[in-house]
Design an enzyme around this catalytic site. Structure first.
Site, PDB file in Angstrom:
ATOM      1  N   ASN A   1       0.698  -1.032   0.202  1.00 14.91           N
ATOM      2  CA  ASN A   1       0.062   0.137   0.468  1.00 14.91           C
ATOM      3  C   ASN A   1       0.609   1.571  -0.144  1.00 14.91           C
ATOM      4  O   ASN A   1       0.200   1.692  -0.560  1.00 14.91           O
ATOM      5  CB  ASN A   1      -0.637   0.135   1.129  1.00 14.91           C
TER       6      ASN A   1
ATOM      7  N   GLU B   1       5.290  -4.691  11.499  1.00 17.27           N
ATOM      8  CA  GLU B   1       3.916  -3.123  11.577  1.00 17.27           C
ATOM      9  C   GLU B   1       2.749  -4.169  10.914  1.00 17.27           C
ATOM     10  O   GLU B   1       2.922  -4.116   9.822  1.00 17.27           O
ATOM     11  CB  GLU B   1       4.338  -2.193  11.089  1.00 17.27           C
TER      12      GLU B   1
ATOM     13  N   CYS C   1      -3.003   1.657   6.827  1.00 14.60           N
ATOM     14  CA  CYS C   1      -3.127   0.739   7.676  1.00 14.60           C
ATOM     15  C   CYS C   1      -4.090   1.499   9.264  1.00 14.60           C
ATOM     16  O   CYS C   1      -4.483   0.735  10.128  1.00 14.60           O
ATOM     17  CB  CYS C   1      -1.699  -0.134   8.348  1.00 14.60           C
TER      18      CYS C   1
HETATM   19  P1  NAD Z   1       0.056  -8.899   3.284  1.00 13.87           P
HETATM   20  O1  NAD Z   1       1.253  -9.505   4.448  1.00 13.87           O
HETATM   21  O2  NAD Z   1       0.228  -9.931   2.679  1.00 13.87           O
HETATM   22  O3  NAD Z   1       2.024  -8.842   2.719  1.00 13.87           O
HETATM   23  C1  NAD Z   1       3.655  -8.406   3.109  1.00 13.87           C
HETATM   24  C2  NAD Z   1       4.334  -8.612   2.461  1.00 13.87           C
HETATM   25  O4  NAD Z   1       4.522 -10.203   3.154  1.00 13.87           O
HETATM   26  C3  NAD Z   1       4.813  -8.404   1.260  1.00 13.87           C
HETATM   27  O5  NAD Z   1       6.025  -7.627   0.383  1.00 13.87           O
HETATM   28  C4  NAD Z   1       4.679 -10.090   0.918  1.00 13.87           C
HETATM   29  O6  NAD Z   1       4.723 -10.634  -0.599  1.00 13.87           O
HETATM   30  C5  NAD Z   1       5.384 -10.401   2.048  1.00 13.87           C
HETATM   31  N1  NAD Z   1       4.858 -12.309   2.036  1.00 13.87           N
HETATM   32  C6  NAD Z   1       3.502 -12.921   2.165  1.00 13.87           C
HETATM   33  N2  NAD Z   1       3.604 -13.983   2.737  1.00 13.87           N
HETATM   34  C7  NAD Z   1       5.078 -14.496   2.990  1.00 13.87           C
HETATM   35  C8  NAD Z   1       5.591 -15.449   4.078  1.00 13.87           C
HETATM   36  N3  NAD Z   1       4.934 -16.496   3.740  1.00 13.87           N
HETATM   37  N4  NAD Z   1       7.388 -15.177   4.620  1.00 13.87           N
HETATM   38  C9  NAD Z   1       7.281 -13.510   4.658  1.00 13.87           C
HETATM   39  N5  NAD Z   1       7.009 -12.622   3.675  1.00 13.87           N
HETATM   40  C10 NAD Z   1       5.863 -12.867   3.266  1.00 13.87           C
HETATM   41  O7  NAD Z   1       0.325  -7.491   3.385  1.00 13.87           O
HETATM   42  P2  NAD Z   1      -0.159  -6.717   2.227  1.00 13.87           P
HETATM   43  O8  NAD Z   1      -1.679  -7.329   1.249  1.00 13.87           O
HETATM   44  O9  NAD Z   1       0.966  -6.795   1.382  1.00 13.87           O
HETATM   45  O10 NAD Z   1      -0.093  -5.028   3.041  1.00 13.87           O
HETATM   46  C11 NAD Z   1      -1.833  -4.947   3.706  1.00 13.87           C
HETATM   47  C12 NAD Z   1      -1.279  -5.316   5.310  1.00 13.87           C
HETATM   48  O11 NAD Z   1      -0.531  -4.747   5.516  1.00 13.87           O
HETATM   49  C13 NAD Z   1      -2.818  -4.697   5.701  1.00 13.87           C
HETATM   50  O12 NAD Z   1      -2.275  -5.644   7.044  1.00 13.87           O
HETATM   51  C14 NAD Z   1      -2.021  -3.802   6.745  1.00 13.87           C
HETATM   52  O13 NAD Z   1      -2.805  -3.528   8.011  1.00 13.87           O
HETATM   53  C15 NAD Z   1      -0.955  -4.033   6.841  1.00 13.87           C
HETATM   54  N6  NAD Z   1       0.240  -2.245   6.746  1.00 13.87           N
HETATM   55  C16 NAD Z   1       1.026  -2.065   8.251  1.00 13.87           C
HETATM   56  C17 NAD Z   1       1.246  -0.716   8.333  1.00 13.87           C
HETATM   57  C18 NAD Z   1       1.886  -0.982   9.706  1.00 13.87           C
HETATM   58  O14 NAD Z   1       3.131   0.434   9.659  1.00 13.87           O
HETATM   59  N7  NAD Z   1       1.251  -0.255  10.469  1.00 13.87           N
HETATM   60  C19 NAD Z   1       1.466  -0.023   7.133  1.00 13.87           C
HETATM   61  C20 NAD Z   1       0.729  -0.992   5.883  1.00 13.87           C
HETATM   62  C21 NAD Z   1       0.015  -1.718   5.794  1.00 13.87           C
END
Ligand code: NAD
Length: 469
Positions: free
Chosen positions: A147, A243, A277
């Site tokens: 995002n 995060e 988020c």
């Molecule tokens: P996601 O968890 O699907 O993916 C995040 C990252 O993890 C990607 O690079 C993905 O390829 C990787 N990933 C997926 N499976 C993995 C595994 N088994 N091992 C290691 N890495 C893996 O999240 P998303 O859909 O890309 O993003 C949305 C989420 O991120 C929402 O829950 C949002 O709230 C959160 N977010 C949190 C913050 C914060 O600062 N707290 C900021 C932005 C987004």
């Protein structure tokens, strides 16, 4: 990918699609196991060079990258907008913020220091002097979500390099373009080859390898709670910062300035189609102003312009994939079946685009209340008194940020003390962040804090040096 300072491909090409219309904007390559291994090996080989670099040399590279990013702002904003589908106006803001994150990181490099330890405060410390120095961890794996593909990556890479570490970055598989551009900028600015490697491809395939590898000292992850939990369980004794998501709430008291609260609640709910988020997902309004607040919210929401993300007037473009739009629409249907009233919006429009949607009287047990919506949907519920509103805000598995609108300082600080979150905003929506502030969650929203000053603490460790006089 960028491995050891070189651009490399693999036999597995993958299209990068513009989420709004499904057009292909680039081709990237999914990393093989050997390539992930090579990226970690490059980072491990560069780590001693990073460690020996002076604080000023690290700061200089970060400052140069800050300037180069701003010089090429428009191309980077287009890359961010194309890969995420976020409106170009928001993409430009993201580039500005990412640049600030690098500037703050360079400033933190200049400030990195330990402390003098008062050894003779213990009787047995007589005649001993000691100090701590902050040492880099070595290789850090940075895993980032779709995002904010640029700024959230800079929140990891900036402090990691400032602290003298080498990095392997894995951007989200849907949004790798800005990360690859940024890695080239760093190399052009004098970062040693191997100090920043970018591996692309599905996290489910290469994530475990990154998290497991013994050469990786720390995993810094931003993304969903499900993946965060998996990483935490696999990482063993490695340092991990997480995060994660939220279903952020704001309280609007009956003395609130609605001229401020309404537009902020609307932009806080619908910026980047709610894929933030800290998006406003739950609004609790004092029952005396409920109708007026709702009417004004609906009026402002209906003015949002829906369209192509590259058009300057667009407020709402699309979610990241059609499947996500389908999920959010299904959650709206679930809330409707449980008695929620759709006040405006409520429908999926085309491909991954969803109308900005305001619901009222949303049951606290439906997905839209208890889970993270990550879509352009907000629920407005009335409350009788502040304690009830605070209970409603706290009735969540998450705790990233929350906010209150009121003119009464007593109430504002009472709520600030009672609400269990990582950050509380008074007369502001929870969807507010500047990049130098400490940022992170409690409960399922994660562990650890970001913001360069705080992240650099997590990415270095204090070593005690004691000598007998
Ligand atoms: P996601 O968890 O699907 O993916 C995040 C990252 O993890 C990607 O690079 C993905 O390829 C990787 N990933 C997926 N499976 C993995 C595994 N088994 N091992 C290691 N890495 C893996 O999240 P998303 O859909 O890309 O993003 C949305 C989420 O991120 C929402 O829950 C949002 O709230 C959160 N977010 C949190 C913050 C914060 O600062 N707290 C900021 C932005 C987004």
């Amino acid at each position: 990918m960028i491995i050891g300072g070189q651009a490399v491909t693999s036999p597995n090409p993958r299209p990068v699609l513009m989420p709004f219309d499904g057009s292909q904007v680039a081709t990237i390559f999914a990393a093989s196991k050997e390539q992930v291994d090579a990226a970690i090996a490059s980072a491990a080989a560069a780590a001693p060079t990073m460690r020996e670099m002076t604080l000023d040399e690290r700061a200089t590279i970060l400052r140069a990258a800050y300037q180069r990013l701003l010089d090429g702002k428009e191309e980077m904003a287009l890359a961010v907008s194309s890969e995420t589908g976020k409106p170009i106006r928001e993409a430009r803001l993201e580039v500005d913020r990412a640049a600030m994150t690098l500037l703050f990181s360079s400033e933190e490099a200049h400030r990195l220091c330990g402390e003098v330890v008062p050894m003779d405060a213990s009787p047995s410390g007589k005649g001993r002097w000691a100090m701590t120095v902050r040492e880099p961890l070595g290789v850090i794996a940075a895993i980032t979500p779709f995002n904010f593909p640029l700024n959230l990556a800079m929140h990891k890479i900036g402090p990691a390099l400032a602290g003298g570490n080498a990095v392997v970055h894995k951007p989200a598989s849907t949004t790798p373009l800005s990360a690859l551009r940024m890695a080239r900028i760093f190399l052009d600015c004098g970062l040693p080859a191997g100090a920043l490697n970018v591996v692309t491809g599905p996290g489910g395939e290469i994530g475990d390898q990154l998290v497991f590898d013994p050469r990786v000292a720390m995993v810094t992850f931003t993304g969903s709670p499900e993946v965060g939990l998996r990483i935490r369980n696999l990482a063993g004794l490695k340092k991990v910062t997480l995060e994660l998501g939220a279903n952020s709430a704001v309280i609007v008291e009956d003395d609130a300035n609605l001229d401020e609260a309404v537009p902020r609640c609307v932009s806080g709910s619908f910026a980047h189609s709610g894929q933030v988020c800290i998006s406003v997902q739950r609004i609790y309004v004092h029952h005396r102003i409920r109708d007026e607040f709702l009417d004004r919210c609906v009026e402002a929401t209906r003015k949002l312009a829906i369209g192509h993300p590259h058009q300057p007037q667009t407020d709402i473009s699309s979610l990241i994939t059609p499947a996500e739009a389908e999920r959010v629409a299904a959650w709206v249907d679930e809330a409707k079946s449980a008695g929620a009233q759709v006040v405006t919006g409520g429908k999926r429009m085309f491909r991954a685009t969803m109308e900005p949607t305001v619901l009222a009287e949303v049951s606290s047990s439906v997905s839209l209340s208890c889970r993270e919506a990550f879509g352009p949907v907000v629920g407005v519920n009335a409350y009788q008194d502040l304690d009830q509103a605070i209970r409603m805000v706290n009735d969540s598995e998450y705790g990233l940020q929350a906010g209150i609108y009121t003119r009464d300082l007593q109430k504002a600080f009472y709520a600030a003390r009672q609400v269990h979150v990582g950050g509380f905003l008074i007369n502001e929506v929870p969807q507010y962040r500047v990049d130098q502030m400490p940022y992170g969650g409690v409960k399922l929203s994660g562990t650890g804090r970001e913001g360069p000053k705080y992240a650099i603490e997590e990415m270095t460790e204090p070593k005690l040096i004691c000598w007998k006089v």
